[in-house]
Design an enzyme around this catalytic site. Structure first.
Site, PDB file in Angstrom:
ATOM      1  N   GLY A  46       0.562  17.478   7.981  1.00  0.00           N
ATOM      2  CA  GLY A  46      -0.813  17.873   8.256  1.00  0.00           C
ATOM      3  C   GLY A  46      -0.941  18.320   9.698  1.00  0.00           C
ATOM      4  N   CYS A  92       1.483  10.942  13.842  1.00  0.00           N
ATOM      5  CA  CYS A  92       0.760  12.153  14.245  1.00  0.00           C
ATOM      6  C   CYS A  92       1.682  13.001  15.115  1.00  0.00           C
ATOM      7  CB  CYS A  92      -0.486  11.762  15.030  1.00  0.00           C
ATOM      8  SG  CYS A  92      -1.430  13.166  15.635  1.00  0.00           S
ATOM      9  N   HIS A 134      -7.359  11.658   8.568  1.00  0.00           N
ATOM     10  CA  HIS A 134      -6.632  11.801   9.837  1.00  0.00           C
ATOM     11  C   HIS A 134      -6.905  13.172  10.470  1.00  0.00           C
ATOM     12  CE1 HIS A 134      -2.944  11.181  12.449  1.00  0.00           C
ATOM     13  NE2 HIS A 134      -3.133  12.488  12.550  1.00  0.00           N
ATOM     14  N   GLU A 135      -6.788  14.223   9.662  1.00  0.00           N
ATOM     15  CA  GLU A 135      -6.980  15.575  10.210  1.00  0.00           C
ATOM     16  C   GLU A 135      -8.450  15.836  10.557  1.00  0.00           C
ATOM     17  OE1 GLU A 135      -4.359  16.936  11.171  1.00  0.00           O
ATOM     18  OE2 GLU A 135      -2.981  15.764   9.931  1.00  0.00           O
ATOM     19  N   HIS A 138      -9.229  14.608  13.899  1.00  0.00           N
ATOM     20  CA  HIS A 138      -8.813  15.532  14.971  1.00  0.00           C
ATOM     21  C   HIS A 138      -9.929  16.530  15.299  1.00  0.00           C
ATOM     22  CE1 HIS A 138      -4.709  14.558  15.957  1.00  0.00           C
ATOM     23  NE2 HIS A 138      -4.290  14.624  14.708  1.00  0.00           N
TER      24      HIS A 138
END
Ligand code: NI
Length: 182
Positions: A46, A92, A134-135, A138
């Protein structure tokens, strides 16, 4: 194809909130291609645009090998999440060398647009839910190491400080981090 440099948390841009995508043009499609190319080159599953220094709300995920999906997500929004949590390790590309346990919702429902601007919703569980969350973090300037359990965070504080100074994993205090989820 363009493999672009992936920023680490040494870069302050990783803590900025990305802007919505408003133009669904060739430039956006090129950006998506660069995201996939850069992600594959780094061996990730990702990547969000901010990680290559573009502060736009677009991210890519490829979890086909794990039995989930591969897609580009533009302007993703979390619609719903399960109360039930999943345990698992997270890593990450912007935090090289660290893989640490982090609890996340087990299931999510996310609305997003594709590269043509068409709207979709996706329901995802387990690893795919984790990757989406998670993305999306960001895009809001959040990095997973800032969401760790306080004790765990404290135990890696020194190495996170080292990464922020631009050190490579071989300089970390206790490499590599392979902690069992508990
Ligand atoms: Ni990440």
């Amino acid at each position: 194809m363009a493999v672009r440099k992936i920023l680490t948390i040494a870069d302050p841009r990783l803590y900025q909130v990305s802007e919505p995508v408003t133009k669904f043009d060739r430039k956006l499609r090129d950006l998506a291609r660069d995201l996939f190319d850069s992600m594959y080159a780094a061996g990730g599953v990702g990547l969000a645009a901010v990680q290559i220094g573009v502060l736009k709300r677009i991210m890519v995920i490829d979890l086909l090998k794990e039995g989930f999906y591969k897609a580009v997500f533009v302007n993703p929004v979390l619609i719903e999440k399960s109360q039930e949590l999943q345990q698992g390790e997270e890593g990450c590309l912007s935090v090289p060398g660290l893989s640490l346990p982090l609890a996340r919702p087990k299931w999510v429902k996310v609305a997003y647009q594709d590269l043509m601007g068409k709207e979709h919703t996706i329901e995802a569980e387990m690893l795919m839910a984790r990757a989406l969350l998670h993305e999306m973090d960001h895009l809001d300037g959040k990095v997973f190491v800032d969401q760790l359990e306080p004790d765990l965070r404290l135990s890696v504080e020194e190495d996170i400080a080292l990464i922020k100074k631009g050190a490579e994993p071989r300089h970390y205090k206790v490499p590599p981090y392979r902690r069992k989820a508990s």
